[in-house]
Design an enzyme around this catalytic site. Structure first.
Site, PDB file in Angstrom:
ATOM      1  N   GLU A 182      61.955  33.652  43.278  1.00  0.00           N
ATOM      2  CA  GLU A 182      61.643  32.697  44.352  1.00  0.00           C
ATOM      3  C   GLU A 182      62.880  32.316  45.170  1.00  0.00           C
ATOM      4  OE1 GLU A 182      59.603  28.300  45.200  1.00  0.00           O
ATOM      5  OE2 GLU A 182      60.134  28.858  43.147  1.00  0.00           O
ATOM      6  N   LYS A 219      57.802  34.901  44.967  1.00  0.00           N
ATOM      7  CA  LYS A 219      57.281  33.637  45.505  1.00  0.00           C
ATOM      8  C   LYS A 219      58.103  33.302  46.737  1.00  0.00           C
ATOM      9  CE  LYS A 219      56.026  28.858  44.425  1.00  0.00           C
ATOM     10  NZ  LYS A 219      55.617  27.899  43.390  1.00  0.00           N
TER      11      LYS A 219
END
Length: 300
Positions: A182, A219
């Site tokens: 992420e 993400k």
């Protein structure tokens, strides 16, 4: 409750191919007071960290035990370490999620962010990561999540941030877990579109360099250019590309996400928007159910 091979394959198929989204229930030290305040629990309700985490655990337990929190619309849930070690109705939370809700458990493993440098915030060192991963596997966790932040379109910083994510991601994959990588792009960045283009190129290069058979999820902030990350979603090493809400309202995040057909949601604040500790069960379930439905529709 270490996950057996058949269960891991079932969970992998659910995350890779299922319809729905991943709920992010992983607010940690720094973001907890803000999350609790939005939830109607003020700072005078607790006097130390232990009491604060007890309050956030009550919030998470109420969400997880709500009737709409199930496998119909939710594929997975990301937990904070203390939540992994907690129980709901006498059952360990990861086990409860999978066995009672049909929801695949993930664990947030990062320890927060360094100060900004070269337009990014790298992750702080993660001491004891191997021991945490061993505990996570034993607890029945399927994958992990770790967050760093891109503030501006700085090529040097973005190279560093992606390299760090993939280096630790490989360590996590070797432990038998699926890492969610992420590198968030700040939605308020004046160079958000440019940063996203640089980020995409760096991620693609790192994906191409992964050892054969290594699987990761990504993400990412919902991009300004719809479909920007489609080619990443199609990469052989990518299980799924999920989107963070990043401070957008639930409605705005869902509208933006719905234009990106190869991304599904992994929302935190947008999932809990409008929920309040003082609500009756009926009010609470109605508000949460409405959020879940909106996020699900945007994800499919």
């Amino acid at each position: 409750m270490a996950t057996d091979t058949a269960t891991h394959e079932q969970q992998f198929d659910r995350i890779a191919n299922g319809k729905g989204f991943i709920a992010a229930l992983d607010q940690s030290g720094g973001s907890t007071p803000k999350a609790l305040k939005l939830y109607g629990v003020m700072e005078d309700a607790y006097s130390n960290d232990e009491e604060m985490f007890a309050e956030i655990q009550k919030m998470r337990a109420r969400i997880i035990t709500a009737p709409d929190f199930n496998s119909d619309k939710i594929l997975g849930a990301i937990l904070f370490e203390k939540t992994m070690d907690a129980a709901i109705e006498g059952i360990a939370v990861p086990q409860y999620l999978w066995e009672k809700c049909g929801v695949v458990p993930f664990l947030k493993v990062d320890k927060g962010l360094e100060e900004a440098s070269d337009g990014v915030q790298l992750m702080k060192p993660i001491p004891g990561l191997d021991a945490l991963l061993t505990r996570a596997v034993a607890a029945g966790i399927f994958g992990t999540k770790m967050r760093s932040v891109v503030k501006e379109a700085n090529e040097v910083g973005i190279k560093q941030i992606v390299a760090q994510q993939f280096e630790i991601g490989l360590q996590i994959a070797k432990a038998g877990l699926v890492p969610i990588i992420e590198p968030e792009v700040d939605i308020h960045s004046a160079t958000k579109s440019e940063a996203e283009a640089l980020l995409k190129a760096e991620i693609a290069a790192q994906l191409d360099a992964l050892p054969e058979g290594t699987k990761v999820a990504l993400k990412l902030t919902i991009p300004d250019e719809a479909g920007l990350y489609d080619s990443l979603a199609d990469h052989a090493s990518v299980v799924r590309v999920v989107a963070l809400s990043g401070g957008y309202s639930t409605d705005d995040a869902c509208a933006r996400l719905s234009k990106n057909t190869k991304m599904i949601a992994s929302f935190s604040r947008a999932l809990t928007e409008g929920l309040n500790a003082g609500m009756s069960d009926a009010e609470y379930h109605s508000a949460l159910g409405s959020n879940i439905d909106k996020i699900y529709r945007a994800s499919i």
